[in-house]
Design a protein around this motif. Structure first.
Motif, mmCIF file in Angstrom:
data_model
loop_
_atom_site.group_PDB
_atom_site.id
_atom_site.type_symbol
_atom_site.label_atom_id
_atom_site.label_comp_id
_atom_site.label_asym_id
_atom_site.label_seq_id
_atom_site.Cartn_x
_atom_site.Cartn_y
_atom_site.Cartn_z
ATOM 1 N N ALA A 1 0.753 -1.158 0.015
ATOM 2 C CA ALA A 1 -0.069 0.090 -0.061
ATOM 3 C C ALA A 1 1.000 1.097 -0.015
ATOM 4 O O ALA A 1 1.969 1.339 0.487
ATOM 5 N N THR B 1 -3.562 0.011 -3.360
ATOM 6 C CA THR B 1 -3.071 -1.297 -2.708
ATOM 7 C C THR B 1 -3.133 -2.337 -3.786
ATOM 8 O O THR B 1 -3.583 -2.132 -4.600
ATOM 9 N N ARG C 1 -2.438 -6.953 -3.349
ATOM 10 C CA ARG C 1 -2.360 -8.114 -2.475
ATOM 11 C C ARG C 1 -1.751 -9.263 -3.488
ATOM 12 O O ARG C 1 -2.143 -9.504 -4.395
#
Length: 202
Positions: free
Chosen positions: A139, A175, A177
């Motif tokens: 992030a 962000t 992941r």
């Protein structure tokens, strides 16, 4: 890592455009730089393998020592060494910042990490070489989100043409992941990794 040579010349010497800006220059002059660039035709097995290693090193913007250590780690695994090497490099923090669209080039990705604009799992990380594991979240820090480069990134300006299936990206929230380790076929790197393995194994 300082690279004083202009990126357009490096791109022409390696035979691949290293940045989006280099593409149009490379298309105009797709041959090595220098007075005798067009006429260089001599080659050898060593030269072919060395060039492939240099291409891989340039695309990830790593030093010789970093690439060799990545190869040593990959050689210890039971999987194919070449594919393991690509996966090892692709899970670097700077590489994932680039793939997620938070930066335009690998050079910018490295810079935003070293300038402490990025967190991993809520903690600031300033090492571009940090390896991420599945489940880790990248992030942009709260204070950096209003800076011009990240406003541009949030608008999708740096989003890759082909999204990385091993990443879940939310550009609006800045962000990303890492869902799982990437497969070699999913990594957009121009490289015959077996030649790199042969170069280091000779």
């Amino acid at each position: 890592m300082n690279q004083p040579r202009p990126k357009v010349k490096r791109s022409r010497a390696l035979g691949i455009p290293l940045t989006p800006k280099c593409v149009r220059y490379f298309e105009r002059r797709p041959f090595p730089p220098g007075q005798h660039g067009r006429s260089r035709k001599s080659t050898s097995d060593y030269k072919v393998r060395l060039l492939e290693k240099q291409r891989l090193k340039a695309q990830y913007h790593v030093s010789e020592g970093q690439l060799r250590r990545a190869f040593t780690r990959a050689a210890r695994l039971e999987s194919k060494t070449g594919e393991a090497l690509i996966v090892d490099l692709e899970t670097r923090l700077d590489a994932l910042v680039l793939r997620s669209g938070l930066a335009r080039t690998i050079y910018q990705a490295r810079q935003v990490v070293t300038h402490r604009h990025v967190t991993v799992n809520g903690h600031r990380v300033d090492r571009p070489s940090a390896r991420l594991r599945p489940g880790d979240v990248i992030a942009v820090t709260t204070r950096s989100r209003t800076k011009a480069p990240f406003l541009v990134a949030a608008a999708g300006a740096h989003a890759p043409e082909r999204s990385a299936p091993y990443l879940a990206v939310d550009l609006a929230d800045l962000t990303a992941r890492l869902l799982r380790l990437p497969l070699r076929s999913e990594v957009p790197v121009t490289c015959q990794e077996q030649l790199v393995v042969e170069h280091y194994s000779r």
